[in-house]
Each structure stands twice: as structure tokens, then as C-alpha cells.
Design a protein around this motif. Structure first.
Motif, PDB file in Angstrom:
ATOM      1  N   MET A  31       0.584  -1.282  -0.044  1.00  0.00           N
ATOM      2  CA  MET A  31       0.357   0.677  -0.143  1.00  0.00           C
ATOM      3  C   MET A  31       0.973   1.131  -0.131  1.00  0.00           C
ATOM      4  O   MET A  31       0.252   2.435  -0.753  1.00  0.00           O
ATOM      5  CB  MET A  31      -0.791   0.022   1.013  1.00  0.00           C
ATOM      6  CG  MET A  31      -2.287  -0.962   1.405  1.00  0.00           C
ATOM      7  SD  MET A  31      -2.801  -1.100   2.678  1.00  0.00           S
ATOM      8  CE  MET A  31      -3.591   0.686   2.984  1.00  0.00           C
ATOM      9  N   PHE A  32       2.194   1.516   0.789  1.00  0.00           N
ATOM     10  CA  PHE A  32       2.872   2.815   0.639  1.00  0.00           C
ATOM     11  C   PHE A  32       3.046   2.384  -0.558  1.00  0.00           C
ATOM     12  O   PHE A  32       3.431   3.772  -1.261  1.00  0.00           O
ATOM     13  CB  PHE A  32       3.985   2.329   2.113  1.00  0.00           C
ATOM     14  CG  PHE A  32       3.466   2.874   3.262  1.00  0.00           C
ATOM     15  CD1 PHE A  32       3.671   4.091   3.623  1.00  0.00           C
ATOM     16  CD2 PHE A  32       3.545   1.900   4.377  1.00  0.00           C
ATOM     17  CE1 PHE A  32       3.756   5.186   4.622  1.00  0.00           C
ATOM     18  CE2 PHE A  32       2.811   2.379   5.719  1.00  0.00           C
ATOM     19  CZ  PHE A  32       3.022   3.978   5.320  1.00  0.00           C
ATOM     20  N   THR A  35       0.776   4.463  -3.037  1.00  0.00           N
ATOM     21  CA  THR A  35       0.319   5.592  -2.133  1.00  0.00           C
ATOM     22  C   THR A  35       1.873   6.205  -3.227  1.00  0.00           C
ATOM     23  O   THR A  35       1.314   7.775  -3.655  1.00  0.00           O
ATOM     24  CB  THR A  35       0.850   5.213  -0.933  1.00  0.00           C
ATOM     25  OG1 THR A  35      -0.576   4.823  -0.270  1.00  0.00           O
ATOM     26  CG2 THR A  35       0.653   6.870  -0.576  1.00  0.00           C
ATOM     27  N   ILE A  39       1.576   9.458  -6.036  1.00  0.00           N
ATOM     28  CA  ILE A  39       1.772  10.890  -5.525  1.00  0.00           C
ATOM     29  C   ILE A  39       3.120  11.289  -6.478  1.00  0.00           C
ATOM     30  O   ILE A  39       3.219  12.480  -7.166  1.00  0.00           O
ATOM     31  CB  ILE A  39       3.021  11.267  -4.116  1.00  0.00           C
ATOM     32  CG1 ILE A  39       1.962  10.612  -3.509  1.00  0.00           C
ATOM     33  CG2 ILE A  39       3.177  12.274  -3.701  1.00  0.00           C
ATOM     34  CD1 ILE A  39       2.107  10.558  -1.867  1.00  0.00           C
TER      35      ILE A  39
END
Length: 343
Positions: A31-32, A35, A39
Motif C-alpha cells: 500500500m505504501f 501511494t 504521488i
């Protein structure tokens, strides 16, 4: 006898929580990474869109200058055509004048009318010469304007090339920054996961004698009955003792976590699906779950945990971990969860 059997079975080795913990950690890392990718894509899209606007503006200027250059070339061609016409007229007039002057010189008995015609041709010839000089001046001016337009067009093309070069360099730097950011975030996630594992490992050691305190995935779960009386947000004595152990372990592990890892301990309050009775302290399960989480946070602060490392949240009955309406399922859903995570 039944109680003894339950205690012996409760101490059997259960590999499932460890498997869930590893799987949850892997999902958190994914998930990181997703993300960070989103970005990076957002930043890259914003940079590219800005460069596209500059390129579009420069292309528009080039198109305008090209149109002006074409117009000036057309005007230049018209002037050349007019000069050619004037020069042809001038040559014809000079030819007529020469012919008439020759006849006059030969004494061919040219009349006064012929002399008048010669005078008129001379006057027309001077007028044609003046028009031709004016056309030549206009042609020179047009040539100067065309030269200026070409210089401006060359400057715009040079600026466009510089902008494209900067755009490529910017995109390369953005890509490199995204790669370094991904690596840095992955390292931070791995570090936090290691400290989370250490923290949970110490909690398992100091709280291993309680059957109603367990690990579920990446969370440490206390059943509400361990901490609170039924329907209350006031901690009981046993709950304070268990939370004191948790605070001690948290203070110990926090000394080892580097300062550049912005971590928090999230305290989540959960209830079962039984509605709150009217007339009590709380109007619904939202208030009860939030108040219990806040009570735990305040007690941890009293034990020395920094307030900026704590977060309280209430979820009422809407995040159950056990399905059904049996007393056992509802007891599992009445809980306080602790999760060591990033802000």
C-alpha cells in the motif's frame, strides 16, 4: 476441570497470528508503494502539463510569426510586380520620347502638337520615375520587416529548443526523485515493521498470561472487559495494571526508534451491535467507543507516553471481527485495539 482444559488449550502454539502478521505487513508495504507511485504520477503529470502549456504557447507564437512572414512575402511579391510594371511603363515612355525627339531633330516638320506630346511624355516619365522610387523604398522597408520577422522566429525556435531540453531534464530529475523516494519510504516501512514486531513481541511476553489479550494481524487486541466495566468508559484496576505494562513496553521501544520515523500508537475503540439504553451517559455506541479510546490515551499519557505519539479513534459496532449475534461473537467485538503505525 473445564477451566483447566481451556487454559491448557489456550497455551498451544498458534501459528495463525504470526502468518496474519506477516501477510498484513506485506500488504502495508504494498500500500505504501502504491501511494508513493500515485504521488509520483501526480507530480509528474503536473510538471508535464505545465511544460505542455509552455510548448503550446511557443508553437502558437511560431504559427503567428509564420503567418506574418507569409503575408510579408506576399506583400513583397506584390511590390516586385508593381515595380516591374512601372519599369516596363518607364521603358515604353522613354522609347516614345526617344522616337519623337528623333523625329523632331530630323526636322520632319513636326507640329506644335508633337512638341506638346513630347512635353507631356517627359512629364509622365518624371512621374513614373517618382513612383518607381517610392516603390523601391517600400520594397526596402518590406525586406527589413521580413528580416526582423525571421530573426524573431529564430529566437522563438531557440527558446523552444531550450524549453524542450529543460523539460527532458526536469522529467529525468522527477523520475530519479521518485525512485529515491520509493527506496526511502520502503526503508522506513521496514524499520517501523521491525520495531512493531519488537514491541508486539515484548507485549506477548509481559501479557502472555491473559487469554483475552491477543494479537490480530498488525494489532494488539484487549477485550473491553479487561479494561472497563460494562457500558462504562472508566478504567478498572485490572485494566490500569495491564495498560501500565503496555506503557512500559512502549516507552522502552520508543527509545530505540530513530527520530526520523514519525510513529504513533493508534488506540481504536470498538463495541458490539447492542444499542445503548436511553437515559445513560452515552447516547450511542459511537460515543462509548470514542470515550473508551480517549480514556486509554489519557492513562497512557499519565504513565509517561508522549501525547504527540498517541491517537484515539472510535468505530462503534461497524468494524466487527466476529460475525453473528451470539454472546461469544459480541464479546470478541467489544475491544480496544493498539496499532503501532506512521502518522
Amino acid at each position: 476441570m473445564a477451566l483447566a482444559r481451556n487454559r491448557r488449550s489456550g497455551r498451544n502454539v498458534d501459528y495463525w497470528p504470526g502468518f496474519v502478521d506477516a501477510l498484513s505487513t506485506l500488504l502495508l508495504a504494498i500500500m505504501f508503494m502504491l501511494t508513493v507511485f500515485v504521488i509520483g504520477q501526480f507530480i509528474l503529470t503536473r510538471e508535464i502539463s505545465g511544460k505542455d502549456e509552455v510548448l503550446n504557447r511557443l508553437n502558437s507564437q511560431i504559427a503567428e510569426l509564420t503567418q506574418l512572414l507569409a503575408l510579408e512575402k506576399s506583400n513583397n511579391q506584390d511590390a516586385n510586380d508593381m515595380i516591374a510594371t512601372l519599369q516596363a511603363s518607364l521603358a515604353a515612355a522613354e522609347s516614345d520620347k526617344s522616337r519623337l525627339q528623333s523625329l523632331l531633330d530630323q526636322g520632319s516638320g513636326v507640329s506644335d502638337a508633337a512638341n506638346a506630346k513630347i512635353a507631356g511624355l517627359s512629364s509622365d516619365l518624371e512621374a513614373e520615375k517618382q513612383i518607381s522610387a517610392k516603390a523601391q523604398n517600400q520594397l526596402a522597408l518590406l525586406n527589413q520587416q521580413i528580416a526582423a520577422l525571421r530573426a524573431q522566429l529564430a529566437a522563438v525556435e531557440e527558446a523552444l529548443q531550450v524549453s524542450e531540453a529543460k523539460d527532458k531534464d526536469s522529467q529525468a530529475r522527477i523520475a530519479d526523485l521518485g525512485r529515491r523516494l520509493n527506496v526511502a519510504l520502503a526503508q522506513k516501512v521496514q524499520e517501523l515493521n521491525r520495531y512493531r514486531s519488537d514491541f508486539f513481541g515484548r507485549l506477548r511476553e509481559i501479557l502472555s498470561d491473559r487469554d483475552n489479550i491477543r494479537v490480530v494481524g498488525d494489532r494488539f487486541v484487549f477485550q473491553s472487559e479487561v479494561l472497563f466495566p460494562s457500558g462504562s468508559d472508566e478504567l478498572n484496576d485490572a485494566g490500569r495494571q495491564e495498560l501500565a505494562k503496555l506503557a512500559s513496553a512502549l516507552l522502552e521501544i520508543s527509545k530505540e526508534i530513530p527520530d526520523d520515523i514519525d510513529w504513533v500508537l493508534r488506540v481504536d475503540g470498538h463495541t458490539d451491535d447492542v444499542p445503548i439504553k436511553p437515559g445513560g451517559k452515552f447516547t450511542d455506541n459511537w460515543e462509548l467507543s470514542s470515550a473508551r479510546a480517549a480514556s486509554v490515551v489519557r492513562y497512557l499519557i499519565s504513565q509517561g507516553v508522549s501525547p504527540d505519539r498517541l491517537v484515539a479513534a472510535g468505530f462503534a459496532e461497524f468494524e466487527p471481527i466476529a460475525e453473528g449475534e451470539t454472546p461469544e461473537a459480541r464479546a470478541q467485538n467489544r475491544r480496544i485495539e493498539f496499532k503501532l503505525t506512521e502518522k
